[in-house]
Design a protein around this motif. Structure first.
Motif, mmCIF file in Angstrom:
data_model
loop_
_atom_site.group_PDB
_atom_site.id
_atom_site.type_symbol
_atom_site.label_atom_id
_atom_site.label_comp_id
_atom_site.label_asym_id
_atom_site.label_seq_id
_atom_site.Cartn_x
_atom_site.Cartn_y
_atom_site.Cartn_z
ATOM 1 N N VAL A 151 -26.462 -20.564 -5.766
ATOM 2 C CA VAL A 151 -27.317 -19.543 -6.489
ATOM 3 C C VAL A 151 -26.925 -19.317 -8.069
ATOM 4 N N PHE A 152 -25.601 -19.517 -8.319
ATOM 5 C CA PHE A 152 -25.213 -19.593 -9.801
ATOM 6 C C PHE A 152 -25.113 -20.535 -10.296
ATOM 7 N N ASN A 153 -25.362 -21.993 -9.406
ATOM 8 C CA ASN A 153 -25.418 -23.317 -10.113
ATOM 9 C C ASN A 153 -24.085 -23.587 -10.639
ATOM 10 N N ILE A 154 -22.899 -23.486 -9.634
ATOM 11 C CA ILE A 154 -21.617 -23.850 -9.968
ATOM 12 C C ILE A 154 -21.178 -25.173 -9.496
ATOM 13 N N PRO A 155 -20.735 -25.792 -10.177
ATOM 14 C CA PRO A 155 -20.605 -27.450 -9.836
ATOM 15 C C PRO A 155 -19.221 -27.291 -8.825
ATOM 16 N N GLY A 156 -19.103 -26.781 -7.957
ATOM 17 C CA GLY A 156 -17.672 -26.576 -7.156
ATOM 18 C C GLY A 156 -17.820 -27.454 -5.729
ATOM 19 N N ILE A 157 -16.536 -27.588 -5.158
ATOM 20 C CA ILE A 157 -16.489 -28.405 -4.147
ATOM 21 C C ILE A 157 -17.314 -27.893 -2.876
ATOM 22 N N GLY A 158 -17.771 -26.705 -2.690
ATOM 23 C CA GLY A 158 -18.571 -26.376 -1.614
ATOM 24 C C GLY A 158 -20.040 -27.163 -1.692
ATOM 25 N N ARG A 159 -20.674 -27.312 -2.852
ATOM 26 C CA ARG A 159 -21.812 -27.971 -3.155
ATOM 27 C C ARG A 159 -21.339 -29.386 -2.794
ATOM 28 N N LEU A 160 -20.556 -29.894 -3.434
ATOM 29 C CA LEU A 160 -20.072 -31.313 -3.177
ATOM 30 C C LEU A 160 -19.924 -31.630 -1.760
ATOM 31 N N THR A 161 -19.451 -30.998 -0.798
ATOM 32 C CA THR A 161 -19.246 -30.932 0.656
ATOM 33 C C THR A 161 -20.672 -31.288 1.397
ATOM 34 N N VAL A 162 -21.484 -30.081 0.919
ATOM 35 C CA VAL A 162 -22.729 -30.098 1.674
ATOM 36 C C VAL A 162 -23.567 -31.246 1.313
ATOM 37 N N ASP A 163 -23.689 -31.544 -0.043
ATOM 38 C CA ASP A 163 -24.253 -32.929 -0.413
ATOM 39 C C ASP A 163 -23.816 -33.975 0.288
ATOM 40 N N ALA A 164 -22.510 -34.170 0.495
ATOM 41 C CA ALA A 164 -22.012 -35.384 0.971
ATOM 42 C C ALA A 164 -22.389 -35.460 2.453
ATOM 43 N N TYR A 212 -19.300 -40.635 3.900
ATOM 44 C CA TYR A 212 -18.159 -40.394 4.874
ATOM 45 C C TYR A 212 -16.920 -40.240 3.980
ATOM 46 N N PRO A 213 -16.784 -41.221 2.965
ATOM 47 C CA PRO A 213 -15.468 -41.116 2.338
ATOM 48 C C PRO A 213 -15.355 -39.636 1.598
ATOM 49 N N VAL A 214 -16.641 -39.066 1.098
ATOM 50 C CA VAL A 214 -16.480 -37.651 0.362
ATOM 51 C C VAL A 214 -16.036 -36.760 1.333
ATOM 52 N N ILE A 215 -16.816 -36.782 2.606
ATOM 53 C CA ILE A 215 -16.758 -35.794 3.539
ATOM 54 C C ILE A 215 -15.157 -35.815 4.129
ATOM 55 N N GLN A 216 -14.667 -36.952 4.235
ATOM 56 C CA GLN A 216 -13.262 -36.930 4.956
ATOM 57 C C GLN A 216 -12.427 -36.427 3.897
ATOM 58 N N GLY A 217 -12.366 -36.694 2.477
ATOM 59 C CA GLY A 217 -11.610 -36.410 1.506
ATOM 60 C C GLY A 217 -11.612 -34.942 1.536
ATOM 61 N N MET A 218 -12.966 -34.441 1.344
ATOM 62 C CA MET A 218 -13.021 -32.865 1.366
ATOM 63 C C MET A 218 -12.476 -32.095 2.441
ATOM 64 N N ILE A 219 -12.414 -32.733 3.695
ATOM 65 C CA ILE A 219 -11.843 -31.998 5.015
ATOM 66 C C ILE A 219 -10.523 -32.183 4.848
ATOM 67 N N LEU A 220 -10.066 -33.311 4.499
ATOM 68 C CA LEU A 220 -8.621 -33.486 4.348
ATOM 69 C C LEU A 220 -7.895 -32.396 3.332
#
Lengths: 544, 313
Positions: free
Chosen positions: B260-273, B279-287
C-alpha cells in the motif's frame, strides 16, 4: 554512593534502555546508508518517474518474451530494422539492398553507431546478435531454416544469404515484439542463448545504470550522450530516437490505488497501464491526462488441449467456441465499452491481415442452442473439461469464469480449477491426462503485434509436440504457413491469411475473444509520447 | 547465564537445519517452474528444458541440495534464478526499509500502548477503560490496508501533509524518511497498540490485585510510583513477550503495508519470489526469518532476567 543508587534506579535503567533503543535506531539509520536509493538526480536534471506494468527482473531481452524486458531492451539497445506505424520495416541502424533473386540481403550500418562503453558498433556485433536471436525467436528460427550464410564482410556490411526466398525477412527482423533482434556487442552475444547475459552494454538511446538497479523495485536509465538519432520523425519503433530528458526511472508499485494516488499528487509522472475500473479516480484531477497510446491493444484468447477428449474432437471444439460470446467476456473483463471491441480476426482488428471470416457467432453473442446441438451430434459423453483459472493476474481472472458458465449452459461438464499463474504456466506444459495433472482449456492475452502474422502467432503452429501448448497436429495450417512464407506481395499474403483465418475458425486452433486497450496516464507536463504498442521515452519532454 | 546463552545459540543449529531441509523440499514439491517465468509465453518445451539445464534445475534433487548447502556453509545464499543477482545482496538491500519501519512502529506502539493499558487497568471499568478496550477491538479488527487507505486519503490526498508512498533511507534524509515512514508506521501501530494495550491492561489488572500493591498503597506510596515501579515492572514479562514477538512479525515482512505504501521491504521480496518460484530467494528469506525469530525469542528470554530478578537460567 548516590551515583550507584542512581544507576540502580528503575528510571535510570529505563533511560539506559531508551538510550540503547535510540542507539540501535541510529545505528540502523547509519547502516542503511547508501544501500537503498544510493543516488538521486542531480540538481537541474530532468527525470521522468514512470510506473510500468510490472517490475523488471530479467535483463536479457533475448532469453525472455516478457514485455517489460522487451521495453527495457528498447531503452538500451538498438535494432537494425524497425517497424513504423504503417507496419512497414524502416532502416534503423542499417540500410539494406536485396538481390534480384531475393536471396541476398546486404545491410550497411549507418555512421555514428557507438556502444555505451565507447566502442563502435560493427557488423560482427550484428551477426553475433542475429545468430543468438535466431536460436530463441520463432520467426528467427524460420529464417535460419532457409539461411545459407550470415556474415560480416567488413566492419559495416552484413550479408545474409538465403537458400530460398523469405519475403517476410525484413518484417521479421523489424518486428517490435517477442523477440526483437537487439544488437549487442559480439563478446556478449556470442554466449549461449539459454543463459542470461550479465553485461548490459547496448548502443541504444539510454544507458542502463546498473549500480542503481534493484530487481523488481526500480531501474534507472540515463541519456546516452553519444547516441546519434536518425533524422526522420519517430514512428512506432522507427525514426529518430531523440532523448530530451536526463534520466528515466521505472519504479514498481504493487498497489494500483497507490499508483493512482501518487500520480495525482505528482510523486510520479507516468503510469503505463491504468486499470479501466480505476479511471474515474483520475478524472477528478486536472493535472493528469488519460489517453490511449496503443490503438491495437491486446487480444484475449482461449486455447484447448488437442491431445485428450473432449477437445480432440473438432466438433466439440466447435461447440465450445459456439457457446462463447466475446461481448460477455469483454464486458466482464474490461467493463467500459470505450476500451474494448469485439473482433473475430485472429490476426487482430486494425492490422493489415485482419479478416473476420467465420467469427460471426463469437462476435454476435454466441449460440448456446447451436452448441448443444453440435455436442449431441458429436456424442459428447460428459467427459469433464479441466479449465484452469489463474487467480492472481487481474487481466485473466474473468475469462475462465464467463467461459465456464457458457460451457455449462451448453451442456459441458466443466471442472474449473483455481490456481496461481505460475502453477498454470507449469501445468499447461504438461502433456499428462487432464485427470492426472494435465488440462483441457486455458485463457491468456497477447499484444496484437505479437499475433498479427502467421509467422509469429504461436497458436498457429501445427507441428504436434513442437507446437505451442495444446499441441495440435495440423498439416493444413503448416501448408498454409508455408504458402504465406512464399507469398511475395502484400496482396498474396492477405489472400493466404484469409485462408488461415477460415481454417482456424473451422478447426478451432484457438478462440479469439476480442480486443481491449489499456489506457495510460501522465502528468500534463509530460509531452511528446509516441503512439506505439511499446512505451518509449525518446522524444518525451518534461516541463516544470 | 553464559552457559544458557551458549546452549540456546547451539540449539539454533538443529532448528535451522530442519528449516533448511523442509523449505528446500517443500519448494521443490510445489508446482511451478522458474524457467517458464524467465522464458515467457512463447517458449517451446525444448527451450524451457535447455533453460532448466543451464539453471541446474534438471539436476537430481540431492545434487541441488548439496550444492545449496555447500554454498550456504560458506555464507553464500546463492543467486536469484530470475534476476541473476546475489540473494545476499538483494536481502541486504531490502531488509533495511523493513527494519527501520519495524523499529519506528514498535517505538510508537510501546509509547502509546503501555500508558494506555496502565491507565485502563488503573481506571478499571471507567469510561477510559471502555474507550481503550473499544479502540483495541477496532484496531485489531480493521484490515490494515483499510487503515492505510484512510490515512492516505486524509493526510496525503486531502490535507497534503505527507507523501502518498515511497521510502527514503534515514541516512539520505531524516526528514524524508519520517515523512514517508510515518503513515505506514501509524498504520501498523494501530494493530500493535491494540494488542500491547490489551496485554498491558490484563497483566496490570492481575498485578494490581496483589497484596504487595495494597501494602504499598497502605504505606502511602504515591500512585504513579505504585503503578509504574511496583505494578508495571511485575506485569512486564508478558508485555515484553508480546512486544518481542510483534517485532519479529514486523521484521518478517508486512506485505500488505509494504504494498500500500510502496516500501521496498523484505515482505514484498518474499511474495515476489514465491510468485516467480525464485527458489534461492525464498530459501534465503525463510532462513533469515527463522533466524530472526530464534534470535528475538532468545533476547526476550534474556530480558526476563532483567525485568524480574526472580527468573534465573
Amino acid at each position: 554512593m548516590m551515583k550507584q543508587r542512581a544507576c540502580s534506579h528503575p528510571a535510570s535503567r529505563a533511560l539506559r534502555t531508551r538510550s540503547g533503543v535510540a542507539g540501535l535506531l541510529a545505528a540502523t539509520f547509519l547502516a542503511s546508508a547508501s544501500l537503498i536509493h544510493p543516488a538521486t538526480a542531480q540538481d537541474g536534471e530532468t527525470t521522468i518517474t514512470a510506473v510500468m506494468h510490472s517490475g523488471l527482473r530479467v535483463l536479457d531481452p533475448i532469453i525472455t518474451t516478457a514485455h517489460i524486458t522487451r521495453n527495457h531492451g528498447y531503452m538500451i539497445y538498438d535494432v537494425l530494422v524497425a517497424t513504423d506505424e504503417n507496419f512497414e520495416p524502416q532502416p534503423q541502424m542499417a540500410d539494406w539492398t536485396i538481390s534480384d533473386d531475393n536471396l541476398v540481403y546486404t545491410f550497411t550500418l549507418r555512421d555514428g553507431l557507438t556502444f555505451h562503453d565507447g566502442e563502435p558498433v560493427t557488423a560482427a556485433d550484428a551477426v553475433a546478435s542475429l545468430n543468438r536471436w535466431g536460436e530463441r525467436d520463432s520467426g528467427g528460427q524460420l529464417i535460419f531454416d532457409v539461411t545459407e550464410s550470415l556474415e560480416a564482410t567488413d566492419d559495416k556490411t552484413i550479408v545474409w544469404t538465403l537458400e530460398k526466398p523469405f519475403p517476410a525477412l525484413l518484417d521479421t527482423i523489424g518486428k517490435q515484439s517477442a523477440i526483437p533482434p537487439f544488437i549487442m556487442p559480439e563478446r556478449v552475444a556470442s554466449g549461449s542463448a539459454d543463459e542470461a547475459i550479465t553485461d548490459y552494454t547496448g548502443s541504444g538511446p539510454f544507458v542502463f545504470v546498473e549500480e542503481e538497479y534493484e530487481p523488481g523495485v526500480s531501474v534507472t536509465y540515463e541519456k546516452f550522450e553519444d547516441y546519434v538519432p536518425r533524422d526522420e520523425e519517430p514512428s512506432w519503433m522507427a525514426g529518430g530516437k531523440d532523448v530530451k530528458v536526463d534520466r528515466v526511472e521505472w519504479v514498481t508499485m504493487p498497489d494500483a490505488q497507490t499508483t493512482i494516488n501518487a500520480l495525482i499528487s505528482g510523486e510520479i509522472d507516468y503510469i503505463e497501464q491504468v486499470q479501466v475500473d480505476l479511471l474515474p479516480l483520475l478524472e477528478t484531477s486536472q493535472d493528469v491526462v488519460v489517453e490511449t497510446r496503443d490503438d491495437l491493444g491486446y487480444q484475449t484468447i482461449g486455447r484447448m488441449n488437442f491431445l485428450y477428449p473432449p477437445f480432440d474432437d473438432v466438433k466439440i471444439r466447435q461447440a465450445a467456441m459456439m457457446a462463447l460470446s466475446q461481448e460477455d467476456v469483454l464486458g466482464t473483463l474490461i467493463g467500459n465499452p470505450e476500451y474494448y471491441t469485439t473482433c473475430g480476426a485472429i490476426f487482430g482488428c486494425g492490422t493489415p491481415l485482419a479478416d473476420e471470416t467465420g467469427s460471426e457467432t463469437l462476435t454476435s453473442g454466441g449460440d448456446v442452442e447451436g452448441a448443444k446441438q453440435l455436442l449431441e451430434e458429436a456424442g459428447y459423453d460428459n467427459t469433464p473439461v479441466v479449465l484452469m483459472q489463474p487467480t492472481d493476474v487481474v487481466s485473466l481472472t474473468a475469462q475462465p469464469v464467463v467461459a465456464a458458465q457458457a460451457l455449462r449452459e451448453a451442456g459441458f461438464n466443466v471442472d474449473m480449477q483455481a490456481m496461481d499463474w505460475q502453477t498454470l504456466v507449469t501445468r499447461r506444459a504438461s502433456q499428462a491426462e487432464p485427470s492426472e495433472g494435465g488440462w483441457n482449456l486455458f485463457f491468456t492475452n497477447w499484444m496484437v503485434p505479437e499475433i498479427n502474422s502467421p509467422l509469429i502467432s504461436p497458436m498457429l503452429n501445427g507441428r504436434g509436440d513442437e507446437a505451442w501448448f495444446g499441441w495440435p497436429t495440423d498439416e493444413k495450417i503448416e501448408e498454409l504457413r508455408a504458402e504465406f512464407i512464399a507469398a511475395d506481395t502484400p496482396e498474396k499474403q492477405k489472400e493466404v491469411a484469409a485462408k488461415i483465418q477460415a481454417h482456424n475458425m473451422e478447426n478451432v486452433n484457438y478462440i479469439p475473444l476480442g480486443q481491449y486497450i489499456m489506457p495510460q496516464a501522465r502528468r500534463d507536463n509530460i509531452t511528446g509520447m509516441i503512439p506505439s504498442p511499446v512505451p518509449v521515452f525518446w522524444n518525451v519532454e518534461k516541463s516544470e | 547465564m553464559l552457559g544458557y546463552i551458549i546452549r540456546r545459540i547451539l540449539a539454533v543449529i538443529p532448528v535451522m537445519t530442519i528449516v533448511a531441509v523442509f523449505v528446500f523440499l517443500l519448494l521443490r514439491l510445489t508446482p511451478g517452474d522458474p524457467a517458464a517465468i524467465i522464458a515467457g509465453d512463447m517458449a517451446t518445451p525444448a527451450q524451457l528444458d535447455r533453460i532448466r539445464d543451464s539453471l541446474g534445475l534438471n539436476d537430481p534433487l540431492y545434487v541441488q541440495f548439496i550444492t545449496w548447502v555447500g554454498n550456504l556453509l560458506q555464507g553464500d545464499l546463492g543467486t536469484s534464478i530470475i534476476s541473476n543477482t546475489s540473494v545476499t545482496g538483494m536481502i541486504s538491500e531490502r531488509i533495511w526499509p523493513t527494519v527501520n519501519i519495524a523499529l519506528l512502529t514498535i517505538i510508537i506502539s510501546v509509547l502509546l500502548a503501555v500508558p494506555m493499558g496502565v491507565v485502563a487497568a488503573w481506571r478499571h471499568k471507567s469510561w477510559i477503560d471502555y474507550g481503550v478496550m473499544s479502540f483495541s477491538v477496532l484496531g485489531f479488527s480493521i484490515p490494515v490496508f483499510v487503515i492505510g487507505y484512510i490515512f492516505i486519503q486524509i493526510f496525503s490526498n486531502e490535507l497534503r501533509w505527507l507523501p502518498v508512498q515511497g521510502y527514503i533511507p534515514p541516512s539520505e534524509s531524516i526528514g524524508g524518511f519520517l515523512a514517508r515512514a510515518i503513515l505506514p508506521c501509524l498504520t501498523l501501530a494501530t494493530i500493535y497498540v491494540a494488542l500491547i494495550a490489551r496485554m498491558t491492561r490484563a497483566s496490570m489488572l492481575e498485578v494490581l490485585g496483589e497484596d504487595y500493591i495494597r501494602t504499598a498503597r497502605a504505606k502511602g506510596v504515591k500512585e504513579d510510583i505504585v503503578l509504574f515501579r511496583h505494578a508495571l515492572r511485575n506485569a512486564a514479562v508478558p508485555i515484553m513477550t508480546i512486544i518481542g514477538t510483534g517485532f519479529a512479525l514486523l521484521i518478517g515482512g508486512v506485505v500488505v503495508t509494504e504494498s500500500v505504501f510502496n516500501i521496498p521491504g523484505i515482505g514484498r521480496l518474499t511474495v515476489d519470489a514465491i510468485l516467480a518460484r525464485d527458489y534461492p530467494v525464498i530459501q534465503g528469506m525463510i532462513l533469515l526469518t527463522s533466524g530472526i525469530y530464534v534470535l528475538i525469542n532468545l533476547l526476550i528470554d534474556l530480558s526476563y532476567t532483567f525485568i524480574d530478578p526472580r527468573i534465573r537460567y
